[in-house]
Write a protein that holds these residues in place. Structure first.
Motif, PDB file in Angstrom:
ATOM      1  N   ARG A  18       0.497   9.628   7.201  1.00  0.00           N
ATOM      2  CA  ARG A  18       1.079   9.372   8.520  1.00  0.00           C
ATOM      3  C   ARG A  18       0.267   8.380   9.356  1.00  0.00           C
ATOM      4  O   ARG A  18       0.818   7.693  10.211  1.00  0.00           O
ATOM      5  CB  ARG A  18       1.285  10.677   9.288  1.00  0.00           C
ATOM      6  N   ASP A  19      -1.035   8.295   9.111  1.00  0.00           N
ATOM      7  CA  ASP A  19      -1.843   7.354   9.900  1.00  0.00           C
ATOM      8  C   ASP A  19      -1.673   5.940   9.350  1.00  0.00           C
ATOM      9  O   ASP A  19      -1.829   5.713   8.146  1.00  0.00           O
ATOM     10  CB  ASP A  19      -3.319   7.753   9.857  1.00  0.00           C
ATOM     11  N   PRO A  20      -1.366   4.964  10.209  1.00  0.00           N
ATOM     12  CA  PRO A  20      -1.117   3.601   9.734  1.00  0.00           C
ATOM     13  C   PRO A  20      -2.374   2.914   9.230  1.00  0.00           C
ATOM     14  O   PRO A  20      -3.491   3.204   9.675  1.00  0.00           O
ATOM     15  CB  PRO A  20      -0.560   2.893  10.976  1.00  0.00           C
ATOM     16  N   VAL A  21      -2.182   2.002   8.298  1.00  0.00           N
ATOM     17  CA  VAL A  21      -3.266   1.155   7.780  1.00  0.00           C
ATOM     18  C   VAL A  21      -3.186  -0.176   8.518  1.00  0.00           C
ATOM     19  O   VAL A  21      -2.125  -0.800   8.582  1.00  0.00           O
ATOM     20  CB  VAL A  21      -3.118   0.944   6.258  1.00  0.00           C
ATOM     21  N   SER A  22      -4.301  -0.614   9.065  1.00  0.00           N
ATOM     22  CA  SER A  22      -4.301  -1.864   9.829  1.00  0.00           C
ATOM     23  C   SER A  22      -3.976  -3.048   8.927  1.00  0.00           C
ATOM     24  O   SER A  22      -4.148  -2.996   7.700  1.00  0.00           O
ATOM     25  CB  SER A  22      -5.659  -2.087  10.497  1.00  0.00           C
ATOM     26  N   GLU A  23      -3.516  -4.138   9.525  1.00  0.00           N
ATOM     27  CA  GLU A  23      -3.177  -5.333   8.755  1.00  0.00           C
ATOM     28  C   GLU A  23      -4.398  -5.884   8.024  1.00  0.00           C
ATOM     29  O   GLU A  23      -4.298  -6.313   6.862  1.00  0.00           O
ATOM     30  CB  GLU A  23      -2.595  -6.400   9.684  1.00  0.00           C
ATOM     31  N   ILE A  24      -5.548  -5.850   8.678  1.00  0.00           N
ATOM     32  CA  ILE A  24      -6.779  -6.350   8.042  1.00  0.00           C
ATOM     33  C   ILE A  24      -7.147  -5.486   6.836  1.00  0.00           C
ATOM     34  O   ILE A  24      -7.489  -5.997   5.765  1.00  0.00           O
ATOM     35  CB  ILE A  24      -7.941  -6.376   9.060  1.00  0.00           C
ATOM     36  N   GLU A  25      -7.064  -4.167   7.004  1.00  0.00           N
ATOM     37  CA  GLU A  25      -7.391  -3.259   5.909  1.00  0.00           C
ATOM     38  C   GLU A  25      -6.379  -3.386   4.772  1.00  0.00           C
ATOM     39  O   GLU A  25      -6.744  -3.348   3.591  1.00  0.00           O
ATOM     40  CB  GLU A  25      -7.441  -1.820   6.430  1.00  0.00           C
ATOM     41  N   ARG A  26      -5.117  -3.544   5.134  1.00  0.00           N
ATOM     42  CA  ARG A  26      -4.077  -3.716   4.111  1.00  0.00           C
ATOM     43  C   ARG A  26      -4.325  -4.966   3.277  1.00  0.00           C
ATOM     44  O   ARG A  26      -4.191  -4.955   2.052  1.00  0.00           O
ATOM     45  CB  ARG A  26      -2.701  -3.781   4.780  1.00  0.00           C
ATOM     46  N   GLU A  27      -4.729  -6.044   3.923  1.00  0.00           N
ATOM     47  CA  GLU A  27      -4.996  -7.284   3.202  1.00  0.00           C
ATOM     48  C   GLU A  27      -6.233  -7.138   2.309  1.00  0.00           C
ATOM     49  O   GLU A  27      -6.274  -7.664   1.186  1.00  0.00           O
ATOM     50  CB  GLU A  27      -5.184  -8.427   4.198  1.00  0.00           C
ATOM     51  N   ARG A  28      -7.234  -6.394   2.783  1.00  0.00           N
ATOM     52  CA  ARG A  28      -8.419  -6.140   1.959  1.00  0.00           C
ATOM     53  C   ARG A  28      -8.038  -5.371   0.697  1.00  0.00           C
ATOM     54  O   ARG A  28      -8.475  -5.703  -0.417  1.00  0.00           O
ATOM     55  CB  ARG A  28      -9.454  -5.350   2.762  1.00  0.00           C
ATOM     56  N   ILE A  29      -7.185  -4.363   0.858  1.00  0.00           N
ATOM     57  CA  ILE A  29      -6.755  -3.561  -0.284  1.00  0.00           C
ATOM     58  C   ILE A  29      -5.882  -4.387  -1.237  1.00  0.00           C
ATOM     59  O   ILE A  29      -5.971  -4.253  -2.457  1.00  0.00           O
ATOM     60  CB  ILE A  29      -6.002  -2.304   0.208  1.00  0.00           C
ATOM     61  N   ARG A  30      -5.062  -5.272  -0.678  1.00  0.00           N
ATOM     62  CA  ARG A  30      -4.239  -6.132  -1.525  1.00  0.00           C
ATOM     63  C   ARG A  30      -5.105  -6.964  -2.465  1.00  0.00           C
ATOM     64  O   ARG A  30      -4.778  -7.128  -3.646  1.00  0.00           O
ATOM     65  CB  ARG A  30      -3.362  -7.049  -0.662  1.00  0.00           C
ATOM     66  N   HIS A  31      -6.208  -7.466  -1.963  1.00  0.00           N
ATOM     67  CA  HIS A  31      -7.099  -8.274  -2.798  1.00  0.00           C
ATOM     68  C   HIS A  31      -7.764  -7.430  -3.884  1.00  0.00           C
ATOM     69  O   HIS A  31      -8.037  -7.935  -4.982  1.00  0.00           O
ATOM     70  CB  HIS A  31      -8.143  -8.973  -1.927  1.00  0.00           C
ATOM     71  N   ILE A  32      -7.991  -6.148  -3.603  1.00  0.00           N
ATOM     72  CA  ILE A  32      -8.523  -5.263  -4.639  1.00  0.00           C
ATOM     73  C   ILE A  32      -7.492  -5.109  -5.759  1.00  0.00           C
ATOM     74  O   ILE A  32      -7.836  -5.127  -6.950  1.00  0.00           O
ATOM     75  CB  ILE A  32      -8.907  -3.889  -4.044  1.00  0.00           C
ATOM     76  N   PHE A  33      -6.214  -5.018  -5.385  1.00  0.00           N
ATOM     77  CA  PHE A  33      -5.164  -4.905  -6.403  1.00  0.00           C
ATOM     78  C   PHE A  33      -5.001  -6.195  -7.188  1.00  0.00           C
ATOM     79  O   PHE A  33      -4.612  -6.160  -8.366  1.00  0.00           O
ATOM     80  CB  PHE A  33      -3.836  -4.500  -5.752  1.00  0.00           C
ATOM     81  N   LEU A  34      -5.261  -7.333  -6.572  1.00  0.00           N
ATOM     82  CA  LEU A  34      -5.192  -8.595  -7.311  1.00  0.00           C
ATOM     83  C   LEU A  34      -6.190  -8.612  -8.458  1.00  0.00           C
ATOM     84  O   LEU A  34      -5.915  -9.157  -9.538  1.00  0.00           O
ATOM     85  CB  LEU A  34      -5.455  -9.776  -6.365  1.00  0.00           C
ATOM     86  N   ALA A  35      -7.348  -7.995  -8.228  1.00  0.00           N
ATOM     87  CA  ALA A  35      -8.374  -7.933  -9.274  1.00  0.00           C
ATOM     88  C   ALA A  35      -8.160  -6.747 -10.217  1.00  0.00           C
ATOM     89  O   ALA A  35      -8.681  -6.743 -11.345  1.00  0.00           O
ATOM     90  CB  ALA A  35      -9.762  -7.842  -8.635  1.00  0.00           C
ATOM     91  N   ASN A  36      -7.397  -5.749  -9.744  1.00  0.00           N
ATOM     92  CA  ASN A  36      -7.154  -4.535 -10.540  1.00  0.00           C
ATOM     93  C   ASN A  36      -5.663  -4.202 -10.441  1.00  0.00           C
ATOM     94  O   ASN A  36      -5.281  -3.330  -9.646  1.00  0.00           O
ATOM     95  CB  ASN A  36      -7.976  -3.355 -10.021  1.00  0.00           C
ATOM     96  N   PRO A  37      -4.795  -4.868 -11.202  1.00  0.00           N
ATOM     97  CA  PRO A  37      -3.344  -4.699 -11.038  1.00  0.00           C
ATOM     98  C   PRO A  37      -2.858  -3.260 -11.160  1.00  0.00           C
ATOM     99  O   PRO A  37      -1.935  -2.855 -10.464  1.00  0.00           O
ATOM    100  CB  PRO A  37      -2.770  -5.571 -12.162  1.00  0.00           C
TER     101      PRO A  37
END
Length: 241
Positions: free
Chosen positions: A166-185
């Protein structure tokens, strides 16, 4: 109503009065109500949804957890139908349980336990509603426990995701996590729990699922080996002006 032969020819008028969001077509929560009722805090809608049964509650949870759903409305309308039976005009008033916007489509939902859904009168009414709403470009469906709870573990997982996410993820944090997925699909839940995404990784993943940024097979639960993937539609950040 169990002797309809030609629904289209039998219906003489089909009128729908839509309720504004937050207003019920009829009262649901009542001390005098012998059925088990509840109020559910909807993630999608940001307010309580009134539920008349545990089946409605589970149905709302499964819609609420679905990122493709943009609108859930309880007791959304009053439907007034005039129809002829053997030359005699009759009238019917119906209060559907839900209006749901799902992937660009509008669904009107009635929740019924299977025994009740198979009653001849209910089946005749369902046929009328399907016909009348189809003329409005809306799909009418009766959801039974067999449909809503066909995979009990999926309902249980949905409840956990909604509780944790229920707690939102900030745009900055979301983008950081996206880059982790780019390295770990393909990340598994064990990685999340062991801190690959940083602190509070599991609540963040649950929120990102609810907002359509990651994909999780809910039927697999949230166990250590469940895969999490970045959603293709969310692969790139939205363009900015």
């Amino acid at each position: 109503m169990d002797h309809f032969n030609s629904i289209g020819e039998s219906i003489t008028s089909f009128d729908v009065t839509w309720m504004p969001v937050g207003k019920l077509a009829r009262r649901v929560i009542s001390r005098a109500n012998s059925r088990k009722t509840a109020k559910y805090p909807s993630f999608r809608m940001g307010h309580m949804l009134h539920c008349e049964s545990e089946l409605e509650l589970d149905g709302d949870i499964m819609f609420d957890v679905n990122p493709a759903v943009t609108h859930i409305q309880a007791q959304p309308a009053v439907v007034r139908v005039r129809f002829s039976t053997c030359g005699v005009e009759e009238r019917l008033t119906h209060y559907p349980d839900r209006l749901v916007h799902l992937g660009g489509r509008r669904l009107v939902i009635e929740y019924k336990y299977e025994a009740e859904a198979n009653h001849p009168d209910v089946k005749a009414r369902t046929a009328m509603m399907k016909h009348g709403f189809s003329d409005l470009g809306i799909k009418y469906e009766v959801y039974t426990e067999r449909f809503v709870r066909n995979l009990p573990e999926r309902v249980a997982t949905a409840k956990k995701v909604l509780f944790l996410g229920r707690d939102p993820v900030s745009e900055i944090e979301r983008e950081r996590i996206r880059h982790i997925f780019l390295a770990n699909p393909a990340i598994i839940m064990r990685d999340v729990r062991q801190g690959l995404l940083g602190e509070h990784g599991l609540p963040k993943i649950c929120n990102l699922y609810l907002t359509g940024h990651v994909q999780i097979a809910l039927s697999c639960g949230l166990g250590d080996l469940t895969e999490v993937r970045w959603a293709a539609a969310a692969a790139r950040p939205p363009p900015t002006d």
